[in-house]
Every structure is written in C-alpha cells, then in structure tokens.
Scaffold this motif. Structure first.
Motif, PDB file in Angstrom:
ATOM      1  N   SER A  40       0.800  -1.233   0.000  1.00 41.88           N
ATOM      2  CA  SER A  40       0.000   0.000   0.000  1.00 41.88           C
ATOM      3  C   SER A  40       0.829   1.278   0.000  1.00 41.88           C
ATOM      4  CB  SER A  40      -0.968   0.013   1.189  1.00 41.88           C
ATOM      5  OG  SER A  40      -0.274  -0.157   2.404  1.00 41.88           O
ATOM      6  N   ARG A  41       2.111   1.187   0.429  1.00 40.60           N
ATOM      7  CA  ARG A  41       2.980   2.385   0.420  1.00 40.60           C
ATOM      8  C   ARG A  41       4.393   1.900   0.123  1.00 40.60           C
ATOM      9  NH1 ARG A  41       7.503   3.099   2.234  1.00 40.60           N
ATOM     10  NH2 ARG A  41       7.380   3.483   4.447  1.00 40.60           N
ATOM     11  N   ILE A  42       4.658   1.700  -1.167  1.00 45.22           N
ATOM     12  CA  ILE A  42       5.958   1.143  -1.554  1.00 45.22           C
ATOM     13  C   ILE A  42       6.952   2.294  -1.700  1.00 45.22           C
ATOM     14  CG2 ILE A  42       7.187  -0.075  -3.404  1.00 45.22           C
ATOM     15  CD1 ILE A  42       5.452  -1.889  -1.548  1.00 45.22           C
ATOM     16  N   GLY A  88       7.170  15.441   7.372  1.00 45.31           N
ATOM     17  CA  GLY A  88       6.515  14.155   7.103  1.00 45.31           C
ATOM     18  C   GLY A  88       6.107  13.543   8.434  1.00 45.31           C
ATOM     19  N   ALA A  89       4.805  13.420   8.615  1.00 45.83           N
ATOM     20  CA  ALA A  89       4.298  12.863   9.881  1.00 45.83           C
ATOM     21  C   ALA A  89       3.569  11.564   9.583  1.00 45.83           C
ATOM     22  CB  ALA A  89       3.374  13.869  10.558  1.00 45.83           C
ATOM     23  N   GLY A  90       4.226  10.717   8.787  1.00 47.41           N
ATOM     24  CA  GLY A  90       3.647   9.417   8.456  1.00 47.41           C
ATOM     25  C   GLY A  90       4.240   8.342   9.336  1.00 47.41           C
ATOM     26  N   SER A  91       4.186   7.100   8.854  1.00 44.43           N
ATOM     27  CA  SER A  91       4.653   5.994   9.700  1.00 44.43           C
ATOM     28  C   SER A  91       6.130   6.168  10.046  1.00 44.43           C
ATOM     29  CB  SER A  91       4.399   4.653   9.018  1.00 44.43           C
ATOM     30  OG  SER A  91       5.002   4.601   7.761  1.00 44.43           O
ATOM     31  N   ALA A  92       6.938   6.592   9.086  1.00 46.41           N
ATOM     32  CA  ALA A  92       8.374   6.730   9.347  1.00 46.41           C
ATOM     33  C   ALA A  92       8.652   7.953  10.231  1.00 46.41           C
ATOM     34  CB  ALA A  92       9.137   6.822   8.026  1.00 46.41           C
ATOM     35  N   GLY A  93       8.100   9.111   9.851  1.00 44.78           N
ATOM     36  CA  GLY A  93       8.335  10.336  10.624  1.00 44.78           C
ATOM     37  C   GLY A  93       7.893  10.180  12.070  1.00 44.78           C
ATOM     38  N   ASN A 129      19.543   4.756   6.106  1.00 46.08           N
ATOM     39  CA  ASN A 129      18.537   3.799   5.655  1.00 46.08           C
ATOM     40  C   ASN A 129      18.372   2.715   6.703  1.00 46.08           C
ATOM     41  OD1 ASN A 129      17.450   1.371   4.166  1.00 46.08           O
ATOM     42  ND2 ASN A 129      17.370   2.912   2.564  1.00 46.08           N
ATOM     43  N   ASN A 130      17.127   2.264   6.874  1.00 50.62           N
ATOM     44  CA  ASN A 130      16.890   1.250   7.908  1.00 50.62           C
ATOM     45  C   ASN A 130      17.638  -0.061   7.662  1.00 50.62           C
ATOM     46  OD1 ASN A 130      15.159   0.262   5.907  1.00 50.62           O
ATOM     47  ND2 ASN A 130      13.351   1.155   6.879  1.00 50.62           N
ATOM     48  N   MET A 131      18.279  -0.193   6.505  1.00 60.25           N
ATOM     49  CA  MET A 131      19.074  -1.415   6.246  1.00 60.25           C
ATOM     50  C   MET A 131      20.198  -1.582   7.272  1.00 60.25           C
ATOM     51  SD  MET A 131      21.418  -0.357   3.048  1.00 60.25           S
ATOM     52  CE  MET A 131      22.529   1.034   3.198  1.00 60.25           C
TER      53      MET A 131
END
Ligand SMILES: NC(=O)C1=CN([C@@H]2O[C@H](COP(=O)(O)OP(=O)(O)OC[C@H]3O[C@@H](n4cnc5c(N)ncnc54)[C@H](O)[C@@H]3O)[C@@H](O)[C@H]2O)C=CC1
Ligand SMILES: CC(=O)C(=O)O
Ligand SMILES: [Mg+2]
Length: 609
Positions: free
Chosen positions: A184-186, A333-338, A496-498
C-alpha cells in the motif's frame, strides 16, 4: 545458590561449553534429489562446479559439459559479464542500465543461490542499490513486465479461510524470517498493489547478505487485499486482485489469518512488516507486537537509524550526547516513518532527562505534514501526532502558526536538524537549503531520507551547494560523495533502515525473543550510533560504510540478544536455551551470533565414503 557458588558454577559451565563456542564448520548438505531436479534447484545447483564424485552419485553425468569450473572461476565469469554489461550500456539512461543489472543478478538468483549471495556479499556497495533501494522501486513499478517466475508467497483476499492449509504449500520445512507487505505504500511510490512483492524480496536479500540468514529459511510475503491504484486496476495484465483495497475489519481479518497460519507452522519465525500505509502500520504493530515476534521496519527500524544519525549530529558539534535535548529538529513528514522517528527520539529525550516526560520547554521537535506546521490548533489532530504538535496556535512560538510553510519554519526556528520523511522529491529547495545556513548549529544536519532517489527531499550536491560545506548530509538512497573543490569532499551518509533491520531480526531470532521490546530496539540503535569514531564524525561521517554491513549487523544482533536476555524475553534458539544465553558474556554472545550467520560456499552434497 550464594553469589560465589553461582559464579563457580557458571565458570564450570563455560568451560564445558568451550567446544561449541569455537567456530562451527558446516558439514555436508545432503540432497534427496537427482539429475536435472538438482540443476533446477537454485539452492543445490553448482552449475559447472559439480565435482566428479557428485556428478557420478547424483545422476549428473552427461547433463553438464565435462569441464569442472571452480567457484572462483564462476565468480570471476559472473563479474566479467557484469562489467561487460556496464561497458555495453554506456550512454543508456540510468533506469535502463539499473534494470539490466537487476535482470542479470536476478537470473543468477533464480539459478544458483550460493554464487548469487557470494557476489552480493562481496560487492554489497555496488549491488545493494540494485537489489535494494533505489532500483527495487523501479522493479516494483515494472513488475508485470519483469515477472518470469514467482518468488515468495502470495495470500489474497480471495484466500480467506484457506491460509492455514496454504502455508504448508511453502516447500521449506523451516522459516526464520518473513517480510510481509500489503503493497500500500511502496517506498515513496504509493500503492503498487501486488507489485510491491519486490520489497520483501529485496529486504530478505539484505537479510541474507548482512545478517547471514540462511536463504532457504526466508519467506517474502505479499498480502494482496486489492489496490486503489487506478492505473493498475485498469491494466488488463495487472497480476494482482483487480478490486479496491479492503478496509476496516475485512482487512484486519486477512492479516490476522495470515499471522495465525504463519505462527502455527513456524512459531519461532520473526515477522517484519514493511511498507504498509500509515494507519495499518500502526494498527498492526499495536495489535501484534506483544502477541508475536514481529516489528514494523518503517516505524521502528527507521527510527533507530535516524536516532543514531541525530546523535552523530550532536557529536559533530563537539557536544556531549545529553545536549540532544536542546537540539531543534524539524521533521518533514508525519507518516509511519516520521512518527516512528519522533516517538523514539522523544523516548531518548526523556531518558536523557532522567526519565521525566519532556515538558514543552524540552520539546525539540517541529513537525510538518502536507498541510504545513502541525500545532495543537490543527483540526482533527491525529492522536499519533498530537504529542508532537506545538502547543501554541496564537503565534507566539517563534511567530509561527498552524499550517506555517516549511521555508518560514526553517527561517524562524533555525534548526540544528532538517529531517525529511515526506516522500516528496525536491521539497528541500534552494531557498530552504540556503535558510539552513542560519542554523543555530555550526554543523547543521540535513537528512533527506525519502526513497527512492527521485523522492529524496534534495540531492547531495544541492545540499552542499546551498546549505554550505560544513553540513552533515544523509539520504535514504545512495548518492556519491560531493567534490567540493580544493581537494575537499562532502561526505554522503546513507540513512537507511538497512543498517538496523537485519540486526534486529537476527538478534530476535537467535535470542528466541517472545516479542521485540523497545529496549531491544534502543540497544540496536545505540550500537549503531557507537560504531562511529570521533575522527569519522569530524569528517561528517555519521553512518558506517555499507561495505561493513555484515560486521555491523553481527554487533547489532548481539546487542539485541543481550537485551532480550537481560529483559527475560529470550527463550533461546535451537539447542541454546535461555540459561545458556544468560551465561554468555558479551564476547561469547558476539561469537554465538557470528557462528550462526550463514555464509555462501559450495557444500558437499553427498556423504564422503
Ligand atoms: N530512509 C529510510 O530508511 C526510510 C525512508 N522512508 C521513506 O519515507 C517516506 C515516507 O514514508 P512514510 O512515513 O511511511 O509515508 P506516509 O505516507 O505514512 O507519510 C508521508 C508523510 O509526509 C507528509 N507529506 C506529504 N507531502 C508533504 C509535503 N509537501 N510537505 C510536508 N509533508 C508532506 C504526509 O502528510 C505524511 O505525513 C517514503 O518516501 C519512504 O520511502 C520510509 C522508511 C524508511
Ligand atoms: C527504506 C524503506 O524501508 C523505505 O523507504 O520504505
Ligand atoms: Mg520500507
């Protein structure tokens, strides 16, 4: 048992365990197949590398050309073909070249996993941008055309009621790591429906390369609940369900059913949720995090990486870490990551303040979303965002009001850090970057963390050109270092989360954690932050080079194991129980983790007589 007796018992136990603490040499990997079935199984296939004894005993004689080519020669041959491709595609567009490289690697992945993972590990700096971000985004966008053979499992809304039996269709007996998406959010590319499967595949490639998870024990999963992407719905060749996305309880019942089925078959597998749109990212994390050993990478992995970078930015100013509480940080950005970053950073502030909830006097964050600065005056304020909304809407905070635009906020706040997780390419424009020159910090930090490259908030060269040469720069997708002239280099970090998800998964797996606690995630982040030396920090390096990702991941994994044990969440892994884990020193835990990391070499497929 008295303290001294306990230590004696522990030491005796350690001595008795000394044998298993030495590095294990993998034994043969006995195969039950014969002939072409082996050649067509990428796990067992050695191409022309099968020795004569195996050709004889496994029915391979006559099925291969007679010459035996060594692993090293095969490796060299592949690298040669890669270099030729680079040469032959000179002048082509970057996308064409990247996709051609991805195809070449993917063909090897489909044919010979041992060779594939060895070239990936040895050349991770060059190949990560192809199998992972940014090229993986392009691959997802073009998935229909690139699809040749399936990889991973697909559970669709039409499979309701069937998942418990479907899960047994997966051929491997054991699974350690599952990465699941609903597409849904690639990255910053939005809803790509079933085409999002490329993301779990790429993430699991990183698990194998960085964390040494055995590739036979990984499972990429696509949960296809439909798509709201009109272009895909209208495409007659689209490979997913051509229906609008399920929502509400209908959606949750599908995720619930998958989680139950996966847990029933592989109760010790770690599940990573990836690239779910915000509402489901938070809802599923809340719903499952204490029930299963799972985490959401975009929320929690990203947070740990960003926090490590924020600590680096404090050190770069020559300040002690406790000064973090006095930093001014703008998050765009106040989404899932922010929000994941904000929650973890807030916990860090509270910890540094000795556990006090940070008062508004210590609210270091200014948060913006697509509607500008978020204040408590925001209509329909999302409860997840509310703790970070600025408390005043009447203009007295730096003269800023609800919905203020980014340029104005940067000019007035003069932040130490400008961090983008908006998914909007180029949003840190020339004016905004120039405004960062007036930052309160002598080394302002600009983190353009959105992926893929075209969605980065700014490029590395723009950042150094407009914000100044002394900035700390990090981006989610890789950029080359910037030549600043006069022999000076603007260092580019990859935030990066990697750098964390492989270690979080590895540590959770090897500790046999019942669930993944905040403490384990914090330990992972602190481990990453402590990896960088003062000397590197002075050069603007706040994240290590990706070439050392395997070593970093081992250390992060060990930090996660140690915390899981300390918090009594660990239940052990294989024949190593909680007791054995709790007796291990830090060094022994590190050795335990390293010993359990898979490494690609051709193993004998037959028992020597
Ligand atoms: N570097 C890394 O490790 C990671 C990077 N990301 C990237 O972060 C981006 C966002 O991911 P999510 O938070 O999951 O997405 P999301 O869709 O949940 O959130 C996006 C946020 O950005 C805001 N936004 C949109 N346009 C804006 C504008 N013009 N100005 C200010 N804010 C704006 C939205 O209102 C929303 O709050 C994606 O590009 C993703 O690839 C995500 C996870 C990890
Ligand atoms: C890196 C990552 O997980 C993302 O961009 O979504
Ligand atoms: Mg992601």
């Amino acid at each position: 048992m008295g303290g001294r007796m306990w230590y004696l018992a522990r030491d005796a136990w350690r001595l008795s365990q000394a044998r298993w603490l030495s590095v294990a040499i993998p034994g043969p990997c006995i195969v039950n197949k014969r002939g072409t079935d082996i050649l067509h199984d990428p796990w067992f296939n050695k191409d022309t590398g099968f020795p004569l004894t195996e050709r004889d005993r496994l029915g391979l004689r006559g099925l291969l050309p007679p010459r035996i080519i060594s692993f090293e020669q095969q490796y060299e041959r592949f690298m040669e073909s890669y270099r030729s491709l680079e040469h032959n595609t000179q002048g082509e567009s970057a996308n064409v070249v990247s996709l051609a490289k991805w195809r070449l690697l993917n063909r090897l992945h489909d044919r010979n996993e041992t060779l594939y993972y060895r070239v990936l590990i040895d050349n991770i700096e060059d190949f990560a941008p192809i199998i992972y971000t940014p090229t993986v985004g392009l691959v997802c966008q073009n998935y229909g055309g690139l699809f040749r053979r399936p990889r991973g499992m697909y559970f669709s809304a039409k499979d309701k009621g069937e998942m418990m039996s479907m899960i047994y269709n997966w051929p491997a007996q054991e699974v350690d790591m599952i990465v699941i998406t609903d597409g849904s959010r690639i990255l910053g590319l939005g809803d790509l429906g079933v085409q999002g499967i490329g993301i779990p595949i790429g993430k699991l490639d990183m698990y194998v390369a960085a964390a040494g998870i055995n590739p036979r024990r990984v499972l990429p999963v696509m949960l296809d609940v439909g798509t709201n992407n009109k272009k895909l719905l209208d495409d007659s060749l689209y490979l997913g369900l051509r229906q609008p996305r399920l929502d509400g309880d209908a959606y949750l019942s599908i995720v619930d059913e998958f989680m139950k089925a996966a847990h029933a078959r592989w109760p010790k597998a770690v599940v990573q949720f990836e690239d779910f749109q915000m509402k489901w990212a938070f809802e599923t994390l809340d719903r499952y995090r204490k029930r299963y050993c799972m985490f959401n990478d975009d929320v929690q992995g990203t947070a740990g990486v960003a926090l490590a970078g924020l600590f680096g930015a404090v050190r770069a100013q020559g300040l002690p870490l406790k000064e973090f509480v006095n930093q001014k940080i703008i998050v765009v950005g106040a989404g899932s990551a922010g929000l994941g970053v904000l929650k973890m950073a807030k916990q860090a502030v509270s910890k540094l303040l000795g556990g006090e909830e940070n008062s508004s006097a210590n609210n270091p964050f200014w948060v913006l979303d697509k509607d500008g600065l978020i204040t408590k005056g925001r209509k329909n304020l999302d409860p997840n965002v509310a703790p970070f909304a600025r408390s005043c809407d009447s203009g007295e905070i730096e003269g800023l009001t609800e919905g203020a635009r980014l340029l104005e906020v940067v000019k007035k706040v003069k932040p130490h850090v400008l961090l983008g997780l908006s998914g909007v390419g180029g949003i840190f424009d020339e004016q905004i970057l120039k405004a960062m020159q007036n930052s309160t910090s002598p080394r302002p930090a600009i983190f353009a963390m959105s992926n893929p490259t075209m969605n980065a908030e700014c490029t590395a060269s723009e950042a150094f050109k407009y914000a100044g040469e002394n900035i700390i720069f990090a981006s989610g997708s890789p950029f080359d270092n910037v030549d600043l002239g006069n022999g000076k280099i603007g260092h580019v970090n990859q935030a990066n989360n990697m750098y964390l998800f492989p270690g979080i998964g590895l540590g959770s797996l090897l500790s046999g954690a019942r669930f993944i606690s905040d403490g384990m995630l914090q330990a992972a982040s602190e481990c990453l932050a402590s990896y960088i030396t003062d000397n590197e920090i002075q050069k603007g390096i706040v994240f290590p080079s990706i070439s050392s990702i395997r070593k970093i991941t081992a250390e992060v994994g060990a930090a996660v194991v140690l915390t899981a044990v300390e918090e009594s969440i660990a239940e052990g892994h294989g024949n190593i129980g909680f007791k054995e884990l709790s007796y291990m020193s830090k060094g022994e835990t590190m050795a335990y983790v390293s010993r359990n990391m898979w490494y690609p070499i051709y193993l004998p497929l037959i028992q020597e007589k």
